[in-house]
Design a protein around this motif. Structure first.
Motif, short mmCIF file in Angstrom:
data_model
loop_
_atom_site.label_atom_id
_atom_site.label_comp_id
_atom_site.label_asym_id
_atom_site.label_seq_id
_atom_site.Cartn_x
_atom_site.Cartn_y
_atom_site.Cartn_z
N SER A 100 -8.27 -3.33 0.54
CA SER A 100 -8.43 -1.90 0.30
C SER A 100 -9.61 -1.55 -0.58
N SER A 151 -2.95 -1.33 1.35
CA SER A 151 -2.80 -0.17 0.48
C SER A 151 -3.80 -0.24 -0.68
N ALA A 176 0.03 4.33 -3.25
CA ALA A 176 0.54 3.73 -2.02
C ALA A 176 1.13 4.80 -1.10
N PHE A 180 -0.32 5.77 2.53
CA PHE A 180 0.56 5.65 3.69
C PHE A 180 0.54 6.92 4.52
N GLY A 194 1.85 -2.76 2.17
CA GLY A 194 1.92 -2.38 0.77
C GLY A 194 1.66 -3.57 -0.13
#
Length: 314
Positions: A100, A151, A176, A180, A194
């Motif tokens: 990420s 995430s 997170a 999402f 996650g």
């Protein structure tokens, strides 16, 4: 078998066997199958150093990792978009996982500022001001069109008091949820995992896991390790977390890559699906290899040295 449907079809995970705590599984993606446990070679800028995609296939790699942070800065999203995603850009048609950018932001230390909105930092490429938020990280990863996206989180520093680690973990959990919602706002190209945070404090790790499960991530990773903590501290975190991990979801141990660590992690059932780290690839660029059977390889090298120097053989 569990599945999550994305824009290219479902990611399916099947737990095939267990031996004590060790697990054997299989991930199915539209672009291919990943037999687990699996090590992911790291292709920071869309290529694994000193290896072509054909080389990777020859050594048995089934999935590789791309670095969201670095690809965003260079070559940039316009170049990736022109190639219709990272797969065509790097000439790799098997699955790709993208991180990420959270760990890279953390590594910038004094060059960054973390707020509720996201991370402000200076680009290590040209010094320009850059802002990365959970939503922006998802937008970038959707553009990269990876099969697994991660995430956006804050990597908890080490050492950190429980209060500091809690604040960091709770921020990551809010991020997170935001990420999402953004990733699945429209049909995505892949599946979002996650990341469990909480430093070396097991109760915080369990609280993080519970928050991620409430959101409903299809796979779970453990981040914030191998950042300076002792092996005993890392073992304590992982052993405390393992019994609470959902059995039917894939697991990803982030950034832990010494060969002995990988073997031990798999043996103890900590993380059977993915591990990745530069630690295994970086020595290779200097001509260092990790043999499958070190003792036998050392004996072979010793015999070869003896023969060359006239001390062994006939």
């Amino acid at each position: 078998m569990s599945s999550v449907h994305g824009g290219l079809g479902p990611m399916r995970f099947e737990l095939l066997a267990q031996d004590g705590a060790a697990r054997r599984g299989r991930l199915e993606f539209p672009r291919g199958r990943v037999e687990t446990p699996a090590f992911m070679p790291v292709g920071t800028y869309g290529s694994v150093k000193a290896m072509t995609p054909e080389d990777l296939e020859e050594v048995g790699a089934q999935i590789v990792l791309g670095n969201t942070f670095h690809l965003y800065l260079r070559p940039g999203l316009e170049v990736i978009e022109a190639h219709q995603g990272l797969h065509r850009f790097m000439h790799w048609q098997r699955p790709i996982l993208t991180d990420s950018g959270g760990f890279q932001v953390w590594s910038l230390a004094e060059m960054r500022k973390i707020t509720e909105e996201g991370a402000h930092f200076r680009s290590p490429v040209d010094g320009a001001q850059v802002f990365l938020s959970p939503e922006e990280s998802m937008r970038i990863q959707r553009t990269l069109a990876s099969d697994v996206a991660m995430s956006f989180d804050e990597c908890t520093p080490y050492p950190a008091t429980e209060a500091v680690a809690r604040t960091s973990m709770e921020l990551s959990m809010r991020w997170a949820l935001r990420g999402f919602r953004e990733y699945y706002r429209t049909p995505p190209p892949g599946t979002l995992f996650g990341i469990v945070q909480g430093g070396v404090h097991t109760p915080l790790r369990l609280a993080s896991l519970a928050a991620l499960e409430e959101v409903g991530f299809a796979g779970l990773a453990v981040g914030g390790l191998a950042v300076g903590e002792s092996e005993a501290e890392r073992d304590g975190v992982l052993d405390g977390l393992l019994p609470h991990m959902p059995l039917r979801k894939p697991r990803y141990l982030m950034g832990v890559g010494r060969p002995e660590d990988i073997i031990e992690a798999v043996r103890r059932g900590r993380w059977s699906e993915h591990v990745e780290c530069l630690a295994a690839a970086r020595p290779a660029s200097g001509g260092v290899l990790f043999p499958a059977h070190p003792a036998a390889e050392q004996a072979r090298q010793g015999a070869a040295g003896d023969a060359v120097q006239g001390r062994g053989g006939r």
